[in-house]
Design an enzyme around this catalytic site. Structure first.
Site, PDB file in Angstrom:
ATOM      1  N   ARG A 113       1.223  -5.755  -5.042  1.00  0.00           N
ATOM      2  CA  ARG A 113       1.231  -6.663  -3.891  1.00  0.00           C
ATOM      3  C   ARG A 113       1.649  -8.092  -4.256  1.00  0.00           C
ATOM      4  O   ARG A 113       1.330  -9.032  -3.528  1.00  0.00           O
ATOM      5  CB  ARG A 113      -0.156  -6.689  -3.240  1.00  0.00           C
ATOM      6  CG  ARG A 113      -0.534  -5.404  -2.516  1.00  0.00           C
ATOM      7  CD  ARG A 113      -1.697  -5.614  -1.586  1.00  0.00           C
ATOM      8  NE  ARG A 113      -2.109  -4.390  -0.924  1.00  0.00           N
ATOM      9  CZ  ARG A 113      -1.562  -3.914   0.191  1.00  0.00           C
ATOM     10  NH1 ARG A 113      -0.573  -4.556   0.761  1.00  0.00           N
ATOM     11  NH2 ARG A 113      -2.000  -2.796   0.727  1.00  0.00           N
ATOM     12  N   TYR A 122     -26.020  14.567  14.039  1.00  0.00           N
ATOM     13  CA  TYR A 122     -25.546  13.278  13.510  1.00  0.00           C
ATOM     14  C   TYR A 122     -24.576  12.589  14.441  1.00  0.00           C
ATOM     15  O   TYR A 122     -23.745  13.234  15.089  1.00  0.00           O
ATOM     16  CB  TYR A 122     -24.803  13.476  12.175  1.00  0.00           C
ATOM     17  CG  TYR A 122     -25.653  13.956  11.038  1.00  0.00           C
ATOM     18  CD1 TYR A 122     -26.822  13.288  10.681  1.00  0.00           C
ATOM     19  CD2 TYR A 122     -25.263  15.067  10.291  1.00  0.00           C
ATOM     20  CE1 TYR A 122     -27.587  13.730   9.613  1.00  0.00           C
ATOM     21  CE2 TYR A 122     -26.022  15.508   9.221  1.00  0.00           C
ATOM     22  CZ  TYR A 122     -27.184  14.838   8.890  1.00  0.00           C
ATOM     23  OH  TYR A 122     -27.937  15.272   7.834  1.00  0.00           O
ATOM     24  N   TYR A 166      -7.693   5.772   2.026  1.00  0.00           N
ATOM     25  CA  TYR A 166      -6.976   6.171   0.815  1.00  0.00           C
ATOM     26  C   TYR A 166      -6.676   7.677   0.815  1.00  0.00           C
ATOM     27  O   TYR A 166      -5.728   8.124   0.186  1.00  0.00           O
ATOM     28  CB  TYR A 166      -7.775   5.735  -0.419  1.00  0.00           C
ATOM     29  CG  TYR A 166      -7.962   4.225  -0.424  1.00  0.00           C
ATOM     30  CD1 TYR A 166      -6.925   3.398  -0.817  1.00  0.00           C
ATOM     31  CD2 TYR A 166      -9.137   3.642   0.038  1.00  0.00           C
ATOM     32  CE1 TYR A 166      -7.056   2.010  -0.762  1.00  0.00           C
ATOM     33  CE2 TYR A 166      -9.279   2.264   0.096  1.00  0.00           C
ATOM     34  CZ  TYR A 166      -8.240   1.455  -0.305  1.00  0.00           C
ATOM     35  OH  TYR A 166      -8.357   0.088  -0.247  1.00  0.00           O
ATOM     36  N   GLY A 203       0.817  -1.216   0.000  1.00  0.00           N
ATOM     37  CA  GLY A 203       0.000   0.000   0.000  1.00  0.00           C
ATOM     38  C   GLY A 203       0.848   1.261   0.000  1.00  0.00           C
ATOM     39  O   GLY A 203       1.959   1.271   0.543  1.00  0.00           O
ATOM     40  N   LYS A 252       8.102   0.616   5.547  1.00  0.00           N
ATOM     41  CA  LYS A 252       7.001   1.453   5.078  1.00  0.00           C
ATOM     42  C   LYS A 252       5.677   0.890   5.530  1.00  0.00           C
ATOM     43  O   LYS A 252       5.510  -0.330   5.504  1.00  0.00           O
ATOM     44  CB  LYS A 252       7.037   1.475   3.536  1.00  0.00           C
ATOM     45  CG  LYS A 252       5.833   2.071   2.890  1.00  0.00           C
ATOM     46  CD  LYS A 252       5.120   1.139   1.900  1.00  0.00           C
ATOM     47  CE  LYS A 252       4.417  -0.032   2.542  1.00  0.00           C
ATOM     48  NZ  LYS A 252       3.493  -0.758   1.679  1.00  0.00           N
ATOM     49  N   THR A 253       4.768   1.638   5.973  1.00  0.00           N
ATOM     50  CA  THR A 253       3.341   1.334   6.079  1.00  0.00           C
ATOM     51  C   THR A 253       2.673   2.399   6.941  1.00  0.00           C
ATOM     52  O   THR A 253       3.176   2.737   8.023  1.00  0.00           O
ATOM     53  CB  THR A 253       3.002  -0.071   6.629  1.00  0.00           C
ATOM     54  OG1 THR A 253       1.579  -0.165   6.726  1.00  0.00           O
ATOM     55  CG2 THR A 253       3.600  -0.404   7.984  1.00  0.00           C
ATOM     56  N   ILE A 254       1.569   2.905   6.430  1.00  0.00           N
ATOM     57  CA  ILE A 254       0.825   3.884   7.234  1.00  0.00           C
ATOM     58  C   ILE A 254       0.301   3.214   8.490  1.00  0.00           C
ATOM     59  O   ILE A 254      -0.006   3.873   9.471  1.00  0.00           O
ATOM     60  CB  ILE A 254      -0.362   4.505   6.457  1.00  0.00           C
ATOM     61  CG1 ILE A 254      -1.389   3.438   6.077  1.00  0.00           C
ATOM     62  CG2 ILE A 254       0.107   5.300   5.262  1.00  0.00           C
ATOM     63  CD1 ILE A 254      -2.784   3.976   5.940  1.00  0.00           C
ATOM     64  N   ASP A 255       0.176   1.867   8.471  1.00  0.00           N
ATOM     65  CA  ASP A 255      -0.436   1.145   9.593  1.00  0.00           C
ATOM     66  C   ASP A 255       0.375   1.264  10.884  1.00  0.00           C
ATOM     67  O   ASP A 255      -0.151   1.020  11.967  1.00  0.00           O
ATOM     68  CB  ASP A 255      -0.610  -0.342   9.248  1.00  0.00           C
ATOM     69  CG  ASP A 255      -1.635  -0.558   8.150  1.00  0.00           C
ATOM     70  OD1 ASP A 255      -2.196   0.427   7.657  1.00  0.00           O
ATOM     71  OD2 ASP A 255      -1.873  -1.728   7.787  1.00  0.00           O
ATOM     72  N   ASP A 304       5.353  -5.257   6.578  1.00  0.00           N
ATOM     73  CA  ASP A 304       5.845  -6.522   7.148  1.00  0.00           C
ATOM     74  C   ASP A 304       5.858  -7.646   6.116  1.00  0.00           C
ATOM     75  O   ASP A 304       6.841  -8.381   6.007  1.00  0.00           O
ATOM     76  CB  ASP A 304       5.043  -6.901   8.400  1.00  0.00           C
ATOM     77  CG  ASP A 304       3.540  -6.901   8.175  1.00  0.00           C
ATOM     78  OD1 ASP A 304       3.068  -6.267   7.219  1.00  0.00           O
ATOM     79  OD2 ASP A 304       2.812  -7.545   8.944  1.00  0.00           O
ATOM     80  N   ASP A 305       4.804  -7.747   5.315  1.00  0.00           N
ATOM     81  CA  ASP A 305       4.765  -8.819   4.322  1.00  0.00           C
ATOM     82  C   ASP A 305       5.831  -8.609   3.243  1.00  0.00           C
ATOM     83  O   ASP A 305       6.501  -9.556   2.830  1.00  0.00           O
ATOM     84  CB  ASP A 305       3.376  -8.901   3.668  1.00  0.00           C
ATOM     85  CG  ASP A 305       2.338  -9.513   4.621  1.00  0.00           C
ATOM     86  OD1 ASP A 305       2.718 -10.346   5.451  1.00  0.00           O
ATOM     87  OD2 ASP A 305       1.155  -9.138   4.531  1.00  0.00           O
TER      88      ASP A 305
HETATM   89  P1  FBP Z   1       0.670  -1.996   3.621  1.00  0.00           P
HETATM   90  O1  FBP Z   1       0.650  -2.893   4.812  1.00  0.00           O
HETATM   91  O2  FBP Z   1       1.101  -2.652   2.379  1.00  0.00           O
HETATM   92  O3  FBP Z   1       1.466  -0.756   3.901  1.00  0.00           O
HETATM   93  O4  FBP Z   1      -0.799  -1.487   3.333  1.00  0.00           O
HETATM   94  C1  FBP Z   1      -1.598  -1.067   4.362  1.00  0.00           C
HETATM   95  C2  FBP Z   1      -2.952  -0.610   3.915  1.00  0.00           C
HETATM   96  O5  FBP Z   1      -2.958   0.765   3.646  1.00  0.00           O
HETATM   97  C3  FBP Z   1      -3.979  -0.981   4.982  1.00  0.00           C
HETATM   98  O6  FBP Z   1      -4.129   0.033   5.916  1.00  0.00           O
HETATM   99  C4  FBP Z   1      -5.203  -1.300   4.152  1.00  0.00           C
HETATM  100  O7  FBP Z   1      -6.015  -2.244   4.771  1.00  0.00           O
HETATM  101  C5  FBP Z   1      -4.636  -1.864   2.900  1.00  0.00           C
HETATM  102  O8  FBP Z   1      -3.372  -1.286   2.736  1.00  0.00           O
HETATM  103  C6  FBP Z   1      -5.500  -1.593   1.700  1.00  0.00           C
HETATM  104  O9  FBP Z   1      -4.934  -2.236   0.605  1.00  0.00           O
HETATM  105  P2  FBP Z   1      -5.236  -1.875  -0.894  1.00  0.00           P
HETATM  106  O10 FBP Z   1      -4.448  -0.657  -1.234  1.00  0.00           O
HETATM  107  O11 FBP Z   1      -4.716  -3.058  -1.630  1.00  0.00           O
HETATM  108  O12 FBP Z   1      -6.707  -1.650  -1.020  1.00  0.00           O
END
Ligand code: FBP
Length: 560
Positions: free
Chosen positions: A146, A244, A428, A82, A203-206, A176-177
């Site tokens: 991916r 709301y 996104y 991602g 890297k990962t926003i997570d 991680d993957d």
């Molecule tokens: P990575 O672990 O590859 O950094 O991606 C994380 C992520 O942004 C998650 O937060 C989200 O669930 C997933 O990617 C969404 O994946 P895709 O871009 O394939 O829809």
């Protein structure tokens, strides 16, 4: 000529900061080696699988008074998984270090993620090409993907492509993957005497690729600030109209770091944390009861509005769902090629096939879900065998169940409020934002440092830059062996070596901050409005890091 926005023009001029050890020059470094390392778990199995790359030391760089000449090297780089803000700066840092080391060096970018190295699709970077992408968000410079690099055939093809381009090192920028892929490729290249090094970049926003050596993955800072801006704006809207309840699902495929950080930056009324749900063994029903209780209490105070933050991965942490999804993942792996499933003409038929194969208790849970969610749970797994939680509308599931619960309470004459929900999903929106100053500097340093690791002949390492709450000049550059972060986990129905995900620590200072405040935030509106990320202006708004990094660093510094 391409038209650029004013911010794009200004950001292109930004010169990212480097740790002082790296800033003195790529050819004036000394490598300091620590003690041999072990994997976090399953040491014997990981050692057996990574005979050539296991157990290496953690390394750091310091300045050397000696300047060494650098041999000519061609390097390939891959963006994997991602998007995360700052990826372009990793490549820019890598490129600048590589050219500084020897102007004859070349950097190739593999297109569309790991499949680029297998299929031989690449570009060669030049100053002109790279300069257009400095300090910009996105991965569009070479694209991402991916594809999981794990088979002998894929490795063989990658080797042929590298040989053709005379590439002696590959940098994989991923989560991680993807860094598990990097570790597998590094091992295979050594085993086959290929003479090709592999270096990963976190890297990962997570924010779930972290440990003692990796304080945070890049992109987390910018993405969480972007979500916090959006939540703050919604809070102000909710507080203005007072009509709301906003249910906001926030990205983070598994761990809840992103939701937790966004909550600390904005102080919403409800924040669910998946790791807590799992630890307390909260059923879906008890989560619904917890949320309903707050909604009713606020309504009794005349507040028929509020904000609930829901982590994207929640569903996989609810015990009955976790068991059902694990069972479903195994079934889906076997159904991928099953004609009765593949050729089923209606979704109902698919539900029946799955329900018949699930264990009875799991079938009951699956059957209890609304058709919308049942269908979403059958969507294709990602190449690593994971459910694509971004496609599961947990926020809508909760709204539906809370609505039913409120109707029940109403029918007993106990609740007279109004429940008007709105659902949102923020994910996104944050992944390709212009990197914050922190991410711009951090990413550039990670890329520059990756080349330093290559220059010292290392392989199977993750680029590491630490001490991140200090000014950039004091950051510590080095590398961590990828095998040190690995353990065995079930993927696609089989046990595989993977980098361990860092989940939210319930005893850690970040979660504690939420826990200590959430009752107050639930009833009294303590909303914070962080506003948009600032790139220029006073340091107190432009250079602050996340609450997560600050709290975790403060704790680790206190324990030294
Ligand atoms: P990575 O672990 O590859 O950094 O991606 C994380 C992520 O942004 C998650 O937060 C989200 O669930 C997933 O990617 C969404 O994946 P895709 O871009 O394939 O829809």
């Amino acid at each position: 000529m391409k038209k650029l926005s004013p911010l794009q023009i200004e950001r292109l001029k930004y010169q990212p900061k480097l740790p002082s050890s790296l800033a003195k020059g790529i050819n004036s470094l000394e490598l300091i080696e620590g003690a041999p390392t072990q994997s976090v778990r399953d040491q014997a199995q990981i050692h057996e699988l990574f005979k050539n790359t296991y157990g290496k030391p953690v390394v750091t760089f310091k300045n050397s008074i000696k300047t060494s000449a650098s041999t000519v090297r061609n390097v390939g780089v891959i963006l994997s998984g991602g998007q995360a803000p700052g990826g372009h700066n990793v490549i820019a840092g890598l490129y600048d270090a590589l050219k500084q080391a020897n102007s004859a060096n070349k950097l190739y970018g593999f297109l569309g993620g790991p499949s680029g190295i297998i299929d031989g699709k690449y570009v060669e970077f030049t100053d002109e090409f790279i300069n257009d992408y400095r300090n910009t968000g996105g991965f569009d410079i070479i694209g991402s993907g991916r594809t999981k690099l794990e088979t002998e055939e894929q490795f063989q093809k990658s080797l042929e492509v590298c040989k053709k381009l005379n590439i002696s090192a590959v940098v994989i920028i991923g989560g991680d993957d993807s860094n598990t892929n990097a570790a597998l490729l590094a091992e295979w290249f050594v085993k086959n005497n290929a003479g090709i090094q592999v270096i990963g970049c976190p890297k990962t926003i997570d924010g779930d690729l972290k440990n003692e050596q990796i304080e945070i993955s890049f992109g987390f800072d910018t993405a969480t600030k972007t979500y916090a801006e959006l939540i703050g704006n919604i809070q102000r809207d909710a507080n203005s109209a007072k009509k709301y309840w906003h249910f906001i699902k926030i990205m983070g495929r598994s761990a809840s770091h992103v939701a937790l950080e966004a909550a600390l930056q904005t102080q919403p009324n409800i924040t669910l944390i998946s790791e807590e749900v799992e630890q307390k063994k909260m059923s879906l029903e008890s989560i619904v009861n917890y949320m309903t209780d707050i909604i009713v209490k606020r309504s009794n105070m005349g507040k028929n509005f509020g904000i609930a933050v829901i982590p994207e991965g929640l569903i996989e942490f609810i015990p009955e769902m976790k068991s059902m999804i694990a069972n479903l993942n195994d079934i889906m792996a076997s159904l991928e090629t099953d004609p009765s499933f593949v050729n089923a003409t209606t979704i109902r038929e698919k539900f029946d096939i799955v329900e018949n194969r699930l264990d009875p208790a799991n079938a009951k849970v699956y059957n209890s879900l609304p058709a919308l969610i049942k269908g979403q749970l059958l969507a294709d797994r990602d190449p690593h065998g994971n459910v694509q939680v971004s496609k599961i509308e947990t926020e809508k599931l909760l709204i539906e169940m809370i609505q039913t619960k409120l109707d029940e309470i109403k029918s007993q004459g106990e609740y007279i409020g109004k429940f008007s929900p709105q659902s949102h999903f923020f994910g996104y929106e944050g992944r390709c934002a212009f990197p914050s100053n922190f991410d711009a500097d951090y990413c550039y340093s990670l890329g520059f440092n990756a080349f330093a690791l290559i220059n010292f002949g290392l392989t199977g390492y993750l680029s590491s830059v630490r001490n991140l709450t200090a000014p950039a000049a004091e950051w510590v550059a080095g590398g961590v062996p990828l095998t040190m972060m690995m353990n065995m986990e079930k993927r696609h129905g089989e046990m595989k070596p993977v980098i361990q995900k860092a989940l939210v620590e319930l005893n850690g200072p970040v979660f504690k901050q939420l826990e200590q405040n959430r009752e107050d935030w639930a009833m009294n509106d303590r909303y914070l409005f962080p506003g948009a990320i600032q790139y220029f202006g006073p340091s107190c708004v432009c250079d602050v890091t996340t609450c997560t990094l600050q709290l975790e660093r403060a704790k680790s510094l206190a324990s030294v």
